[in-house]
Design a protein around this motif. Structure first.
Motif, PDB file in Angstrom:
ATOM      1  N   ASP A  27       0.818  -1.212   0.000  1.00 57.29           N
ATOM      2  CA  ASP A  27       0.000   0.000   0.000  1.00 57.29           C
ATOM      3  C   ASP A  27       0.852   1.261   0.000  1.00 57.29           C
ATOM      4  OD1 ASP A  27      -2.689   0.862  -0.187  1.00 57.29           O
ATOM      5  OD2 ASP A  27      -2.688   1.484   1.909  1.00 57.29           O
ATOM      6  N   GLY A  28       2.018   1.201  -0.663  1.00 58.58           N
ATOM      7  CA  GLY A  28       2.922   2.334  -0.632  1.00 58.58           C
ATOM      8  C   GLY A  28       2.934   3.193  -1.872  1.00 58.58           C
ATOM      9  N   LEU A  29       2.271   2.765  -2.954  1.00 63.24           N
ATOM     10  CA  LEU A  29       2.230   3.566  -4.163  1.00 63.24           C
ATOM     11  C   LEU A  29       1.020   3.160  -5.008  1.00 63.24           C
ATOM     12  CD1 LEU A  29       5.033   2.370  -6.631  1.00 63.24           C
ATOM     13  CD2 LEU A  29       4.253   1.052  -4.709  1.00 63.24           C
ATOM     14  N   THR A  30       0.667   4.017  -5.946  1.00 67.04           N
ATOM     15  CA  THR A  30      -0.484   3.781  -6.805  1.00 67.04           C
ATOM     16  C   THR A  30      -0.115   2.803  -7.905  1.00 67.04           C
ATOM     17  OG1 THR A  30      -1.206   6.051  -6.378  1.00 67.04           O
ATOM     18  CG2 THR A  30      -2.233   4.902  -8.237  1.00 67.04           C
ATOM     19  N   LEU A  31      -0.967   1.822  -8.131  1.00 66.47           N
ATOM     20  CA  LEU A  31      -0.729   0.789  -9.138  1.00 66.47           C
ATOM     21  C   LEU A  31      -1.707   0.960 -10.288  1.00 66.47           C
ATOM     22  CD1 LEU A  31      -0.294  -2.219  -6.688  1.00 66.47           C
ATOM     23  CD2 LEU A  31       1.503  -0.818  -7.736  1.00 66.47           C
ATOM     24  N   SER A  32      -1.175   0.914 -11.509  1.00 67.83           N
ATOM     25  CA  SER A  32      -1.966   1.162 -12.707  1.00 67.83           C
ATOM     26  C   SER A  32      -1.706   0.071 -13.735  1.00 67.83           C
ATOM     27  CB  SER A  32      -1.589   2.537 -13.284  1.00 67.83           C
ATOM     28  OG  SER A  32      -2.103   2.716 -14.590  1.00 67.83           O
ATOM     29  N   ILE A  33      -2.782  -0.384 -14.393  1.00 68.00           N
ATOM     30  CA  ILE A  33      -2.685  -1.389 -15.448  1.00 68.00           C
ATOM     31  C   ILE A  33      -3.457  -0.901 -16.678  1.00 68.00           C
ATOM     32  CG2 ILE A  33      -3.464  -3.685 -16.188  1.00 68.00           C
ATOM     33  CD1 ILE A  33      -2.969  -4.715 -13.407  1.00 68.00           C
TER      34      ILE A  33
END
Length: 317
Positions: free
Chosen positions: A147-153
């Protein structure tokens, strides 16, 4: 800093006038778009040491993409043959067997804890082709847990390469909940789920834990399902289309850049994305659509600079 992970290859663009070799690959195009929009960006890629690989690396460096985490690979560079029809629409044939992009090992990945990374974006073939896809999927799973950074796909499916629809449905079902932001095209979803509506798929992703679901619709614009369940619609920005190569990638880069400008990327990603207001979501979509339109008005994957985007946005307002 936004980290982009995935393929960096050569697009062999074929037109009636002949063919030309230009650097491409969906994640690499996203990274270049972010750099041109003045976002610090680092590409996590496996770059071949052959002539094509050197061409790709030079292109990325020239455009301001940080290659500090890139792996210099002995395998050959992947090649995508992009054939353009009279309207500028691209169809693709891929030469990927044994290429550098798909050979990730866990030992090649950097440690993101303590790094300046605020977001990790990946997708396309990098999340589909073995053996490397599993390595990147495991990375997404670890980072979602942290939960330390934004994840994008970005799905960016390639049915001409990965043809097993049921297997792709299972892969997408497994990977989508790992991301906070998921983007797809209506063409992706029409192939993946021929009997389902786009709205139904977006709602399913939202229920699975995706904060923001985005679907691009070509000349019809784009839809964005915000964290609060509100659907935002953005018409396509008018342009004279030269070709569509890299348009979806530039849209993704424009989207991430706009969110970065709002400080909506980083730790506690759900809280950050939930804090984005309705007018801000509208502005994010408008920027992404503008970046894509400017790219469509040029030959190849050639995204605009921040100044070019701001000029067009100002003229429209």
């Amino acid at each position: 800093m936004i980290v982009v992970a995935g393929e960096a290859l050569i697009d062999l663009v074929v037109t009636a006038e002949g063919q030309r070799a230009v650097p491409g690959g969906s994640p690499a195009n996203v990274a270049v778009t972010l750099a041109r929009l003045d976002q610090p960006v680092r590409l996590l890629a496996r770059l071949g040491t052959d002539e094509y690989g050197r061409q790709v690396a030079e292109h990325l460096r020239t455009n301001g993409v940080d290659l500090g985490w890139a792996v210099r690979a002995e395998e050959p560079t992947s090649v995508a043959v992009a054939t353009l029809d009279a309207s500028g629409q691209a169809s693709y044939e891929f030469r990927l067997a044994g290429a550098a992009d798909w050979q990730w090992t866990p030992q090649e990945l950097p440690e993101l804890v303590g790094s300046p990374a605020t977001a990790l974006h990946t997708g396309s073939l990098a999340l589909a082709l073995a053996p490397g896809a599993q390595v990147l999927e495991d990375l997404l799973a670890r980072e979602r847990h942290r939960d330390g950074l934004t994840l994008s796909i970005d799905l960016n499916l390639r049915p001409s390469i990965v043809t097993n629809r049921p297997a792709e449905q299972e892969r997408v079902r497994r990977q989508v909940p790992l991301a906070h932001l998921v983007k797809a095209s209506d063409e992706d979803l029409a192939w993946l789920y021929p009997d389902r509506s786009v709205a139904d798929v977006m709602a399913e992703w939202h229920a699975a834990g995706v904060c923001c679901a985005v679907v691009t619709r070509g000349g019809e614009g784009a839809w964005l399902l915000a964290p609060d369940g509100t659907l935002h619609e953005q018409p396509a920005v008018r342009t004279t289309v030269v070709d569509t190569v890299g348009a979806g990638d530039s849209f993704t880069g424009g989207l991430l850049a706009a969110l970065a400008d709002l400080d909506a990327l980083g730790d506690r990603p759900v809280d950050r994305l939930t804090a984005v207001t309705a007018p801000q979501w509208a502005a994010v979509l408008r920027q992404a659509a503008t970046v894509a339109a400017l790219t469509c008005g040029r030959r190849g994957a050639d995204p605009p600079t921040r100044a070019e985007v701001e000029t067009l946005l100002t003229a429209e307002s």
